[in-house]
Design an enzyme around this catalytic site. Structure first.
Site, PDB file in Angstrom:
ATOM      1  N   ASP A   1      21.856   8.958  -3.265  1.00 12.12           N
ATOM      2  CA  ASP A   1      22.104   9.156  -1.837  1.00 12.12           C
ATOM      3  C   ASP A   1      23.593   9.438  -1.650  1.00 12.12           C
ATOM      4  OD1 ASP A   1      20.911   8.759   0.982  1.00 12.12           O
ATOM      5  OD2 ASP A   1      22.506   7.292   1.007  1.00 12.12           O
TER       6      ASP A   1
ATOM      7  N   LEU B   1      25.199   5.539  -8.623  1.00  5.15           N
ATOM      8  CA  LEU B   1      25.151   6.183  -9.938  1.00  5.15           C
ATOM      9  C   LEU B   1      26.551   6.417 -10.499  1.00  5.15           C
ATOM     10  CD1 LEU B   1      22.143   8.669  -9.744  1.00  5.15           C
ATOM     11  CD2 LEU B   1      22.564   7.013 -11.563  1.00  5.15           C
TER      12      LEU B   1
HETATM   13  P1  IMP Z   1      23.751   5.519  -3.164  1.00  4.36           P
HETATM   14  O1  IMP Z   1      24.612   4.511  -3.859  1.00  4.36           O
HETATM   15  O2  IMP Z   1      24.115   5.651  -1.711  1.00  4.36           O
HETATM   16  O3  IMP Z   1      23.639   6.840  -3.860  1.00  4.36           O
HETATM   17  O4  IMP Z   1      22.319   4.929  -3.046  1.00  4.36           O
HETATM   18  C1  IMP Z   1      21.628   4.611  -4.100  1.00  4.36           C
HETATM   19  C2  IMP Z   1      20.769   3.412  -3.854  1.00  4.36           C
HETATM   20  O5  IMP Z   1      20.460   3.201  -2.479  1.00  4.36           O
HETATM   21  C3  IMP Z   1      19.492   3.693  -4.555  1.00  4.36           C
HETATM   22  O6  IMP Z   1      19.505   3.002  -5.765  1.00  4.36           O
HETATM   23  C4  IMP Z   1      18.454   3.142  -3.617  1.00  4.36           C
HETATM   24  O7  IMP Z   1      18.117   1.844  -4.002  1.00  4.36           O
HETATM   25  C5  IMP Z   1      19.085   3.089  -2.266  1.00  4.36           C
HETATM   26  N1  IMP Z   1      18.635   4.217  -1.444  1.00  4.36           N
HETATM   27  C6  IMP Z   1      19.293   5.352  -1.144  1.00  4.36           C
HETATM   28  N2  IMP Z   1      18.551   6.183  -0.396  1.00  4.36           N
HETATM   29  C7  IMP Z   1      17.382   5.543  -0.219  1.00  4.36           C
HETATM   30  C8  IMP Z   1      16.157   5.893   0.454  1.00  4.36           C
HETATM   31  O8  IMP Z   1      15.979   6.975   1.033  1.00  4.36           O
HETATM   32  N3  IMP Z   1      15.175   4.966   0.390  1.00  4.36           N
HETATM   33  C9  IMP Z   1      15.303   3.761  -0.227  1.00  4.36           C
HETATM   34  N4  IMP Z   1      16.403   3.424  -0.891  1.00  4.36           N
HETATM   35  C10 IMP Z   1      17.431   4.296  -0.877  1.00  4.36           C
END
Ligand code: IMP
Ligand code: MG
Length: 173
Positions: free
Chosen positions: A102, A107
């Site tokens: 997201d 990551l």
């Molecule tokens: P980031 O660190 O914002 O890239 O988000 C990654 C983490 O947020 C992922 O491992 C998910 O657990 C959670 N996440 C991000 N987008 C979603 C979504 O659309 N649905 C559910 N969990 C999400």
């Protein structure tokens, strides 16, 4: 629980995971370890490692646990490591796997942690990629599905700890 509109059904997911494994097998040669980010990646990793086996790979499997969302649907921006980075990654080629990319913070932070622990090379993959939501300059090496900014659930992916059990990926109505 609210109803969920299906985006990708079980068959589509299985097909994409199989394709992804074939692609990974063409790029990563030799030994590697799949490191899943808990909790969201557990279903994806379970499917991916068996697809990798069919594609001729024999990866080891480990997990790390990160937390950034709590009960919310927006990243807090504060990605915390819960527990330790497996010491066995030192000198290893790693395929880091998450459910959703997201903002890219989880990551990219996990990749940095594994590199700091001595990983020789860290590849990254996500079941679902949401490139329009990035807050950091990060592109996963391998993805199954690319979607817009919608919040997805199912296939291990939760909203406030619900919906992980669904066999398909969808959006809450
Ligand atoms: P980031 O660190 O914002 O890239 O988000 C990654 C983490 O947020 C992922 O491992 C998910 O657990 C959670 N996440 C991000 N987008 C979603 C979504 O659309 N649905 C559910 N969990 C999400
Ligand atoms: Mg997650």
């Amino acid at each position: 629980m609210a109803s969920v509109i299906k985006l990708f059904d079980e068959r589509e997911i299985a097909h994409r995971v199989e394709e992804l494994a074939t692609r990974i097998a063409g790029v990563i040669h030799g030994e590697f370890v799949v490191v899943g980010i808990l909790k969201g990646s557990f279903v994806f990793v379970a499917d991916l490692i068996r697809a990798l086996d069919r594609a001729g790979c024999a990866p080891r499997v480990d997990f790390i646990r990160l937390s950034s969302y709590g009960q919310a649907t927006e990243s807090s921006g504060d990605v915390r490591l819960i527990g330790e980075v497996p010491s066995a990654v030192a000198g290893q080629v790693v395929l880091l796997a998450d459910d959703v990319a997201d903002t890219g913070l989880s990551l990219s932070r996990a990749k940095a942690l594994l590199e700091a622990a001595g990983a020789a090379k860290v590849w990254t993959c996500a079941a679902v990629d949401k490139p329009s939501r990035r807050r950091v300059d990060f592109t996963p090496d391998f993805v199954c599905f690319t979607v817009g900014a919608q919040f997805v659930v199912g296939y291990g992916i939760d909203r406030a700890e619900r919906y992980r059990h669904l066999s398909y990926i969808g959006v809450v109505d």
